[in-house]
Scaffold this active site. Structure first.
Site, PDB file in Angstrom:
ATOM      1  N   ASP A  22       9.078  28.406 -16.908  1.00 24.81           N
ATOM      2  CA  ASP A  22       8.758  29.650 -16.183  1.00 24.81           C
ATOM      3  C   ASP A  22       9.108  29.593 -14.692  1.00 24.81           C
ATOM      4  OD1 ASP A  22       7.586  30.263 -18.632  1.00 24.81           O
ATOM      5  OD2 ASP A  22       5.623  29.544 -17.999  1.00 24.81           O
ATOM      6  N   ARG A  53      17.012  49.650 -28.728  1.00 16.45           N
ATOM      7  CA  ARG A  53      16.707  48.518 -29.616  1.00 16.45           C
ATOM      8  C   ARG A  53      15.991  47.466 -28.773  1.00 16.45           C
ATOM      9  NH1 ARG A  53      19.108  51.797 -32.472  1.00 16.45           N
ATOM     10  NH2 ARG A  53      20.425  51.316 -34.275  1.00 16.45           N
TER      11      ARG A  53
END
Ligand code: ADP
Length: 370
Positions: free
Chosen positions: A134, A268
């Site tokens: 992260d 999508r």
């Protein structure tokens, strides 16, 4: 410093094995006995120690994950449980502990070696090595795993872009990062995305939906047909759940473009999820893991404790907070408690670095994204 234990804890990150290997080989070459602890603090409490020698770490450099395993261990927040862990470390005659992990794992290490808790017990020296895909740890430019995760995101988005281009589609791709938007920001630049959504922007849901819809409409008006696909990267830290986001965006698009065929403008979504955590570590993460472990193990051997090996901190450091590693001109030894304070500031958006990241991204976004 005779016996050093090494553990990996919390979220796994590609490159952890490079750090285990380097700590083992460099520590042994310096005459120390190196042992591994399996499954982080949970394994420590279960007395899960394993010997680490040249044979044990042979060939692990190129493997993802961690050969020692990792775990989360809630009980470690309790003082009596940490007392038990200290007893086990004392019985095993451990003089130094290297914790390879993220914010939580390094906090656990600090508490384990806290002078007020150790009291007159066997002294324990600790060193941290930042590992987290992260990039949410303070006082280091990069943590182990970030580079591999970025490469995985770029590869996945390149593939998604192929099908998006063929069908003029809009894709929202969610990437990991916990509360930190670093991976979303940087991969958006590397992918050539049209928009990045990250928690540091602090935008309300309605604004996020508008931002996406404006982006889609602007891209769709491009002259060149091949340039009409839309790739949007969303950090998982942006609280709006991705399926709900899709429904809201599709509804707004239909309102704004009533003449369009609904199936033609429908978005999508792809959630990359844990795929981003895995895979063989990149060359850079192998190098970073090896170099940070070198610095950490040498610090312990020199009797230095409560430090984290850091890769070029992106801010000026006062002397009491960090010093350049004598073992590596690109690495630093930074005070572990200062790391934890700076990490908290970074995650709350209070640190100059958090503001710089968002500001620098805004500038780049204006020029390079849509
Ligand atoms: P990461 O190291 O990737 O941030 P976590 O936040 O899950 O992962 O932390 C890993 C482990 O570190 C926890 O499961 C727990 O055992 C230990 N830990 C985290 N925070 C603390 C704390 N405040 N005190 C003691 N141990 C902690």
């Amino acid at each position: 410093m005779k016996r050093i234990a090494v553990m990996t804890s919390g979220g796994d990150a590609p490159g952890m094995n490079a750090a285990i290997r380097a700590a083992t080989l460099i520590g042994r070459a310096a005459g120390a006995d190196i042992v591994g602890i399996e499954r982080g603090y949970r394994g420590l409490l279960e007395d899960a120690f394993v010997p680490l020698g040249a044979q044990d770490v042979a060939g692990i450099l190129r493997e993802g994950g961690t050969i020692l395993g990792s775990a989360r261990c809630k009980e470690f927040h309790q003082r009596d449980v940490r007392d038990r862990a200290r007893e086990i470390l004392a019985r095993r005659e451990i003089d130094g502990l290297i914790v390879i992990g993220g914010n939580g794992s390094l906090t656990g290490a600090m508490r384990l070696a806290d002078a007020s808790e150790v009291g007159s017990g066997r002294p324990l020296k600790i060193a941290g090595i930042p590992a987290s895909i992260d990039n949410d740890l303070g006082l280091t430019g990069l943590s182990i795993g970030v580079d591999t995760a970025m490469n995985t995101i770029v590869e996945a988005c390149d593939k998604i872009a192929d099908t998006a281009t063929a069908h003029d589609r809009t894709f929202i791709v969610e990437v990991m990062g916990r509360d930190c938007g670093y991976l979303a920001m940087t991969s958006a630049i590397a992918v050539g995305a049209d928009l990045a959504l990250f928690p540091e922007a602090g935008k309300p849901e309605s604004e996020i939906v508008d931002q996406i819809v404006d982006t889609v409409i602007a891209v769709r008006t491009r002259q060149q047909k091949r340039a009409r696909r839309v790739i949007i990267i969303k950090a998982e830290g942006v609280q709006m759940q991705i399926d709900r986001l899709k429904v809201a965006v599709d509804a707004r698009l239909r309102e704004r473009q009533p003449e369009a065929e609904p199936s033609a403008i429908e978005t999508r979504v792809t959630v990359l999820g844990h795929v981003v955590r895995g895979g063989r570590p990149s060359a850079f993460d192998r190098l970073l893991g090896s170099r940070l472990a070198n610095v950490a193990v040498r610090a312990l051997l020199a009797g230095v404790s409560h430090r984290m090996a850091s890769w070029m901190p992106p801010v000026e450091l006062p002397e009491e907070v960090g010093m350049r590693s004598p073992a590596d001109p690109y690495c630093w030894l930074v005070d572990l408690s200062a790391v934890l304070v700076e990490t908290e500031n970074l995650l709350k958006g209070r640190s100059p670095l958090a503001r710089w990241r968002a500001g620098a991204f805004d500038q780049i976004e204006d020029a390079l994204l849509l």
